[in-house]
Design an enzyme around this catalytic site. Structure first.
Site, PDB file in Angstrom:
ATOM      1  N   GLU A  60       0.815  -1.225   0.000  1.00 21.50           N
ATOM      2  CA  GLU A  60       0.000   0.000   0.000  1.00 21.50           C
ATOM      3  C   GLU A  60       0.840   1.262   0.000  1.00 21.50           C
ATOM      4  O   GLU A  60       0.560   2.204  -0.735  1.00 21.50           O
ATOM      5  CB  GLU A  60      -0.979   0.007   1.184  1.00 21.50           C
ATOM      6  CG  GLU A  60      -2.219  -0.841   0.980  1.00 21.50           C
ATOM      7  CD  GLU A  60      -1.998  -2.324   1.257  1.00 21.50           C
ATOM      8  OE1 GLU A  60      -0.895  -2.678   1.725  1.00 21.50           O
ATOM      9  OE2 GLU A  60      -2.924  -3.122   1.008  1.00 21.50           O
ATOM     10  N   HIS A 129     -10.514  -4.867  10.142  1.00 25.55           N
ATOM     11  CA  HIS A 129     -11.184  -4.767   8.846  1.00 25.55           C
ATOM     12  C   HIS A 129     -12.501  -3.999   8.892  1.00 25.55           C
ATOM     13  O   HIS A 129     -13.185  -3.896   7.887  1.00 25.55           O
ATOM     14  CB  HIS A 129     -11.453  -6.159   8.263  1.00 25.55           C
ATOM     15  CG  HIS A 129     -10.229  -6.803   7.675  1.00 25.55           C
ATOM     16  ND1 HIS A 129      -9.216  -7.284   8.467  1.00 25.55           N
ATOM     17  CD2 HIS A 129      -9.862  -7.039   6.406  1.00 25.55           C
ATOM     18  CE1 HIS A 129      -8.276  -7.805   7.680  1.00 25.55           C
ATOM     19  NE2 HIS A 129      -8.641  -7.661   6.428  1.00 25.55           N
TER      20      HIS A 129
END
Lengths: 333, 361
Positions: A60, A129
C-alpha cells in the site's frame, strides 16, 4: 434514468473518465485480472488494457506513493485500496506527499489523483477490517474527501473527483456495493456532481439528522421511525466532507434548530465534532438543544455478532438522540 | 576544504582504483572541477549563514559528497527527472536550479525556489525537472517509481534519477518501490548516497548486508562505485543511463561517499558515533575536489592560477546568491493561505480556521 447498483455506478464513472482522458489510470490490488476485490473494476482490463488497469503488489505504501509520483509526472491516477483499512500503511504518502506537495512546492506541482475504496464496518470482520477512516484523511489541509451514499452520488462524485486537480480520497461503503438506485442514463450526457454540495435526502422541519456515506440509509430509517411518532426529521447528506457545504448545514439548523450528527467512526475528534464546532460557532443562537452525536462505540470493533451490533450506530440510537434533542420521550425509549 | 591552495597535493596520488583522464576533454575536466567547487562554496556559504541565524530549521550540507551530485546528474538530459531526500542543495544546483533561488529558499524568502514555503529540505524546480527535496527517509523512492511510471506510460525516453541516503534502504518504501520498478521495468536510476552513516548510526550496525546487496533480492541490477571519484562515477552513470533509456528497466548504484560535516547543522562533525581521526583522514584522502584537482595538476592540464580564477568565479556566484537572498522580500502575509489546494471548488468550505468569517483575525 437507469436503475443500477452502486458498484455499477462506480464502474461506469471509471470507464467514462478513462475514455475521456488518457492520463487516467487505475492501479491497486486485484483491480485488473480479478476484476476488483469488490468487482468495481469489472471489465475495465478488457476495455482499456494493462497499461491503464494495473494490478499492484500488496504494498500500500509503495503503490500509493507511486500514484503520487505519477500525478507529479502529469498523470491522473486512481489508486484503489482494497479497503481503506489497509490504507493506514500508506498514510505517509497520502499526508506527507499527496496533501502537502502543492504547498511545499510554492504552487509548482499539483497532485491530481484519487485514492478510492471502501471504508467503514462490514459484517463481523472485527477490529482491523471494520473501521471508518474518514478522520485520518479529512484532518490534513491539501486533500479532499468524498463519501457517496447512493449509486447516483457514487457516479457523479467519482467523475468530479477524477477531474479535480487535487488529491481526493473517495470513500465508498463496503455494504453499499449491491445497493440499487436511479442514475441518469449514459445517453443523457455527462453526469457530474460538483464536490462540496450537500444533498437533502429527506425534507423535514422538527430535527436535522446530518450524516455522510453509508449512514445516510440509517438516518433515513430513523426518520421513518420518527415519522410514526409524528416527528418530521430532515436528513442532510454532506456527501463531501472537504470541501464541506457549510451553507447547507446552517440552512438546516436555521430550519429545525436541533441537530443529531450520525457517523460510523469514533466520536473523539470525529466528523461530528467538527460539525458541532462549526454550528456552535456560526449558528449558536439558532440552537434549541445541544448537538448530539451518534457514533460507533469508542472501542475497536468486536467480532461477536451481538457485541458488533451494539458497537455500531443504528436507527434506534438515532431515534433516541433525536428525541433527546426534542426533549421528548419517544416510543423507542 | 576551506582554502584550495593549502590543500595537500598528495591526496589521491597513485591510487590505482582511479580511472584515467582518458575519454574526457580538458575543458570538460576543468568544468567538473569548477562545478564541484561551486557546490562546495555554496554549502560553505550556507553554513556561514546558518551560523549567524540567516537560515533556520534543519540544514543538511552536502560537503564531501559533491561528486555524487555532479556524477549522477551531469550526464542527464534537461528533461530527465531528479528526485532526492532532504540533503538537496547541490543536487538542485546540478540540475540547473539557480543558485540565487536555492539560497533565497534557505533564507525563507519569496524569491526562493519554492517561495519560502519549503526551506532547505524541499527545493523544487519542476521546469528544470528537479522534483524535490523530500523530508521523510525513503519516501521519495516510491515517488520516483511513479515518475518513472508516468514516463513509461507516455512512452517517452526520459529517465528519473532517485537519490537516497544509505539509511533509506531499511525503509519498507524502498523495497516496495524497487520491486514495482523491477516488475514494470521503470526507467529509474536508484542511487544510494552511501556516506556510511544514517544520522549517527553506522550503516554496518543496522544492516547485515552491504548497501549494494540490499537490492539483490528485488531484481534490480546493482552496481558499486567510488563516488569520490567523479570520473569513475560519470563513466558508470553514462553507461547506466544509456541502458535505462533503451528500456532495460531500473538500475541501482551503491555510491560510496563520505559526509565531511555533521548530519545537519545541529550535529557536530565528529563525536559519539565517529572519531575526529576518521573524519580528518577522509577529508585528507577522499575529498572529491582535491582528488580531481591533483590529477589535473599531475597531468599538467591545470595551473594554480587557473584554479584560483575558478575559485574566484564560483565565490562570486555564491556571494551574489547570498546578497540576492539577503535582499529578497519575505513572503507576504497572505502567502500563508496560498497553494494549499490547486483547485478551490465552487461549492463548500475547504478551510476551517475561521479565516473567511468577518470580525476574526
Amino acid at each position: 434514468m437507469q436503475t443500477i447498483t452502486y458498484r455499477e455506478a462506480l464502474n461506469q464513472a471509471l470507464a467514462e473518465e478513462m475514455e475521456r482522458d488518457d492520463t487516467v489510470f487505475l492501479m491497486g490490488e486485484e483491480v485488473a485480472e480479478y476484476d476488483g476485490a469488490y468487482k468495481v473494476s469489472k471489465g475495465l482490463l478488457e476495455k482499456f488494457g494493462d497499461r491503464r488497469v494495473v494490478d499492484s503488489p500488496i504494498a500500500e505504501l509503495g503503490f500509493a506513493g507511486l500514484g503520487v509520483g505519477a500525478a507529479m509526472g502529469g498523470l491522473r491516477p486512481v489508486i484503489e485500496f482494497m479497503t481503506f483499512n489497509f490504507s493506514i500503511l500508506a498514510l505517509d504518502q497520502v499526508i506527507n506527499s499527496a496533501a502537502k506537495t502543492f504547498y511545499m512546492t510554492g504552487g509548482q506541482l499539483p497532485v491530481p489523483m484519487v485514492f478510492r475504496g471502501p471504508t467503514g464496518a462490514a459484517l463481523q470482520l472485527s477490529a482491523q477490517h471494520s473501521q471508518a477512516c474518514e478522520t485520518w484523511y479529512v484532518h490534513a489541509p491539501g486533500i479532499k474527501l468524498v463519501t457517496p451514499g447512493t449509486p447516483a452520488d457514487a457516479k457523479g462524485l467519482l467523475k468530479a473527483a477524477i477531474r479535480d486537480n487535487d488529491p481526493v480520497a473517495f470513500m465508498e461503503g463496503e455494504l453499499l456495493y449491491n445497493l440499487k438506485g436511479e442514475v441518469p442514463d449514459v445517453e443523457d450526457g455527462d453526469f457530474v456532481i460538483p464536490l462540496g454540495k450537500a444533498d437533502v435526502k429527506r425534507e423535514g422541519s422538527d430535527v436535522s439528522i446530518i450524516t455522510h456515506g453509508k449512514m445516510v440509509h440509517v438516518a433515513l430509517q430513523a426518520a421513518k421511525k420518527l415519522e410514526k411518532d409524528g416527528i418530521d426529521a430532515e436528513v442532510l447528506d454532506l456527501r463531501s466532507l472537504r470541501p464541506l457545504d457549510v451553507e447547507a448545514i446552517l440552512a438546516t439548523v436555521h430550519k429545525t434548530n436541533r441537530v443529531v450528527y450520525l457517523e460510523e467512526g469514533w466520536p473523539y475528534a470525529g466528523i461530528g465534532a467538527q460539525i458541532a464546532a462549526t454550528i456552535q460557532e456560526e449558528a449558536f443562537d439558532y440552537l434549541d438543544a445541544p448537538i448530539l452525536r451518534v457514533t460507533q462505540a469508542d472501542v475497536p470493533m468486536p467480532y461477536a455478532k451481538n457485541l458488533e451490533q451494539i458497537a455500531k450506530p443504528d436507527a434506534d440510537r438515532v431515534v433516541r438522540a433525536c428525541n433527546r434533542v426534542l426533549y421528548r420521550n419517544g416510543s423507542a425509549d | 576544504m576551506t582554502d584550495t591552495s593549502t590543500m595537500s597535493r598528495e591526496a589521491g596520488k597513485g591510487d590505482e582504483s582511479m580511472t584515467g583522464l582518458e575519454g574526457f576533454e580538458t575543458d570538460q575536466l576543468k568544468g567538473f572541477l569548477k562545478e564541484m567547487l561551486l557546490y562546495r562554496r555554496f554549502e560553505e556559504k550556507a553554513e556561514e549563514a546558518y551560523a549567524i541565524g540567516k537560515i533556520g530549521g534543519f540544514c543538511h550540507l552536502h560537503i564531501g559528497q559533491e561528486a555524487v551530485a555532479l556524477g549522477f546528474i551531469g550526464p542527464l538530459r534537461k528533461d530527465d527527472y531528479v528526485i532526492t531526500a532532504y540533503r538537496d542543495h547541490t543536487q538542485a544546483l546540478a540540475k540547473g536550479v539557480e543558485a540565487n533561488a536555492v539560497m533565497a529558499e534557505l533564507y525563507g524568502r519569496d524569491s526562493g525556489a519554492v517561495r519560502g514555503k519549503g526551506g532547505s529540505m524541499h527545493i523544487f524546480d519542476v521546469e528544470k525537472g528537479f522534483m524535490g527535496g523530500h523530508g521523510i527517509v525513503g519516501a521519495q523512492v516510491p515517488l520516483a517509481a511513479g515518475l518513472g511510471f508516468a514516463i513509461k506510460y507516455r512512452e517517452e525516453d526520459r529517465i528519473c534519477v532517485c537519490f537516497m541516503g544509505d539509511a533509506a534502504v531499511n525503509q519498507g518504501a524502498f523495497h516496495e518501490a524497487l520491486n514495482m520498478a523491477a516488475i514494470w521495468k521503470l526507467p529509474v536510476l536508484f542511487v544510494v548516497e552511501n556516506n556510511e552513516y544514517g544520522m549517527g548510526t553506522a550503516f554496518s550496525r543496522v544492516s547485515a548486508l552491504p548497501v549494494k546487496e540490499r537490492a539483490a533480492g528485488l531484481g534490480v541490477p546493482a552496481h558499486h562505485v567510488n563516488a569520490q571519484d567523479i570520473l569513475a562515477t560519470w563513466t558508470l552513470v553514462e553507461e547506466l543511463v544509456e541502458k535505462i533509456r533503451a528500456g532495460e528497466g531500473p538500475q541501482y548504484v551503491d555510491a560510496r561517499t563520505y559526509r565531511f560535516k555533521g548530519h545537519s547543522m545541529s550535529d557536530p562533525v565528529s563525536g559519539t558515533y565517529r572519531s575526529k581521526d576518521e573524519v580528518e583522514s577522509k577529508v585528507k584522502q577522499e575529498d572529491p575536489i582535491s582528488l580531481l584537482r591533483d590529477r589535473l595538476f599531475d597531468a599538467e592540464l591545470l595551473t594554480e592560477d587557473e584554479l584560483a580564477e575558478m575559485d574566484r568565479e564560483v565565490r562570486a556566484v555564491v556571494d551574489e546568491a547570498a546578497d540576492f537572498a539577503e535582499e529578497a522580500p519575505f513572503p507576504a502575509r497572505e502567502e500563508l493561505y496560498t497553494h494549499v489546494y490547486s483547485e478551490v471548488n465552487e461549492h463548500g468550505r475547504l478551510f476551517f480556521d475561521g479565516r473567511d468569517r468577518e470580525g476574526e483575525d
